[in-house]
Write a protein that holds these residues in place. Structure first.
Motif, PDB file in Angstrom:
ATOM      1  N   GLN A 154      36.787  35.850  38.817  1.00 35.66           N
ATOM      2  CA  GLN A 154      37.332  34.517  38.582  1.00 35.66           C
ATOM      3  C   GLN A 154      36.810  33.534  39.622  1.00 35.66           C
ATOM      4  O   GLN A 154      36.509  32.385  39.308  1.00 35.66           O
ATOM      5  N   TRP A 155      36.714  33.978  40.872  1.00 31.89           N
ATOM      6  CA  TRP A 155      36.170  33.131  41.929  1.00 31.89           C
ATOM      7  C   TRP A 155      35.786  33.996  43.129  1.00 31.89           C
ATOM      8  O   TRP A 155      36.212  35.144  43.249  1.00 31.89           O
ATOM      9  N   HIS A 156      34.964  33.428  43.984  1.00 33.20           N
ATOM     10  CA  HIS A 156      34.672  34.072  45.269  1.00 33.20           C
ATOM     11  C   HIS A 156      34.518  33.001  46.328  1.00 33.20           C
ATOM     12  O   HIS A 156      34.181  31.840  46.033  1.00 33.20           O
ATOM     13  N   ALA A 157      34.775  33.374  47.567  1.00 26.54           N
ATOM     14  CA  ALA A 157      34.594  32.483  48.716  1.00 26.54           C
ATOM     15  C   ALA A 157      33.946  33.293  49.836  1.00 26.54           C
ATOM     16  O   ALA A 157      34.331  34.437  50.083  1.00 26.54           O
ATOM     17  N   ASP A 158      32.950  32.694  50.485  1.00 21.09           N
ATOM     18  CA  ASP A 158      32.177  33.396  51.507  1.00 21.09           C
ATOM     19  C   ASP A 158      31.976  32.453  52.698  1.00 21.09           C
ATOM     20  O   ASP A 158      31.740  31.254  52.511  1.00 21.09           O
TER      21      ASP A 158
END
Length: 379
Positions: A235-239
């Motif tokens: 659904q989403w990713h953050a890095d």
């Protein structure tokens, strides 16, 4: 007779002393960040003595530091006509070309410089910056003395990929449109539109990130991705990645990433090290992943790149260890072995072809082979 010789030598000595004094004055003005005053001092000196290489060299650097790298290039050409094998002049010319948004041309000068002075650390660092500017969205950093507004470089790439799977699985397809914008000492950003087909379903998404130069050595890189109604993609990713430039062509980085699927969550810590030397780049990444209710897989990524004809390159990638994968909306963890070849070949200063071929074995589930081709444009 001796008096006549003294009389003739006196003007020469006075002119030499004045030249040294003016260059020293200009250097003090540079140290005080008075670049406009330094340029005026050096221009006045060159009007009196056009052959003063020391003044010409400092003026070339001042022009680049003022955000006018294109104006410094004719000065470096004059210097190199006099001393074509001067590594300092070649380095300065390469840096000016890099800050003017011409990394391919910069590498021509820098490669000549490294042949003359293979242990010159500043040359190796400039080569590392030029190569990184097109192999990853990392900005280069101008000297601390500068107040430059170097030219921004934009790149757009359209690519398509086909994956062939065995064990009765359907093949995969994907397309991407990538955009990146970099500036030597400023903010860089990038983004992508993507669509992928697996298991008979299509997913679409977007990615966006920025590269923030904290100082000459530290870089911060946040990134996010979002898929509005995913079937198999997250659904989403953050890095968030923090990188440090080290001596002798080394880079070190640490990144943390969170990926949210409909049915589970994945968190990853990545520790990376890179080394640039001559025409080569080597890299290693340790991935430690925490999969909710499914263990903690550990993986290793190895990379080796060879640069030719400026910024064209061919590279080898190897992945071993454990890795998570999506199988019919279920996240699985298994041993992986992956090997790929990839590269980017610049047709001229604006157009490049990108390519990648590889094989990935996902435990006992399937073996996947792929081919990716892309067209890249710089403007």
């Amino acid at each position: 007779m001796m008096r006549t010789s003294f009389t003739l030598a006196l003007p020469v000595w006075l002119l030499s002393s004045m030249a040294l004094a003016d260059v020293a004055t200009a250097q003090r003005q540079v140290d005080a960040q008075q670049l406009g005053a330094a340029a005026a001092t050096l221009e006045a000196q060159l009007a009196r003595q056009p052959g003063d290489s020391e003044a010409l060299y400092l003026l070339a650097r001042v022009r680049a530091w003022q955000g006018q790298p294109e104006q410094s290039l004719p000065l470096y050409e004059q210097l190199l006509e006099r001393e074509p094998d001067n590594a300092d002049y070649l380095l300065g010319q390469g840096q000016a070309l890099l800050w003017a948004g011409r990394p391919q041309a910069a590498l021509v000068s820098l490669e000549r410089a490294v042949e003359i002075a293979p242990d010159y650390a500043d040359v190796q660092q400039a080569m590392q910056q030029a190569r990184a500017s097109l192999t990853s969205p990392i900005t280069t950093t101008a000297p601390a003395a500068s107040a430059t507004t170097a030219q921004r470089r934009h790149e757009l790439e359209l690519s398509a990929r086909q994956d062939w799977l065995d064990s009765g699985f359907d093949n995969w397809r994907s397309q991407r449109l990538d955009y990146a914008s970099t500036q030597p000492e400023g903010l860089g950003w990038y983004g992508a539109l993507l669509r992928e087909q697996r298991f008979g379903e299509w997913d679409q998404g977007v990615e966006a990130g920025a590269v923030i130069a904290l100082d000459d050595n530290w870089t911060l890189q946040p990134e996010v991705g979002y898929q509005p109604s995913p079937y198999f993609l997250p659904q989403w990713h953050a890095d968030l990645r923090l990188q440090r430039r080290l001596s002798a062509g080394f880079l070190g980085a640490v990144s943390v990433r969170r990926t949210e699927y409909e049915t589970t969550r994945v968190e990853r810590l990545a520790l990376s090290a890179e080394r640039y030397w001559n025409a080569w780049r080597a890299g290693y990444t340790l991935n430690i992943t925490d999969v909710a209710n499914a263990g903690t897989p550990v993986g290793h990524d190895l990379a080796l790149d060879y640069y030719y004809a400026g910024l064209s390159y061919a590279g080898l990638r190897l992945t071993i260890g454990e890795e998570e994968a999506v199988e019919e909306q279920q996240l699985i963890t298994s041993d992986v072995r992956a090997l790929s070849l990839q590269g980017r070949h610049w047709l001229d200063t604006r157009w490049a072809m990108t390519w990648e071929v590889g094989q990935h074995r996902q435990g006992d589930y399937y073996t996947r082979r792929w081919l990716q081709l892309g067209l890249r444009h710089a403007f």
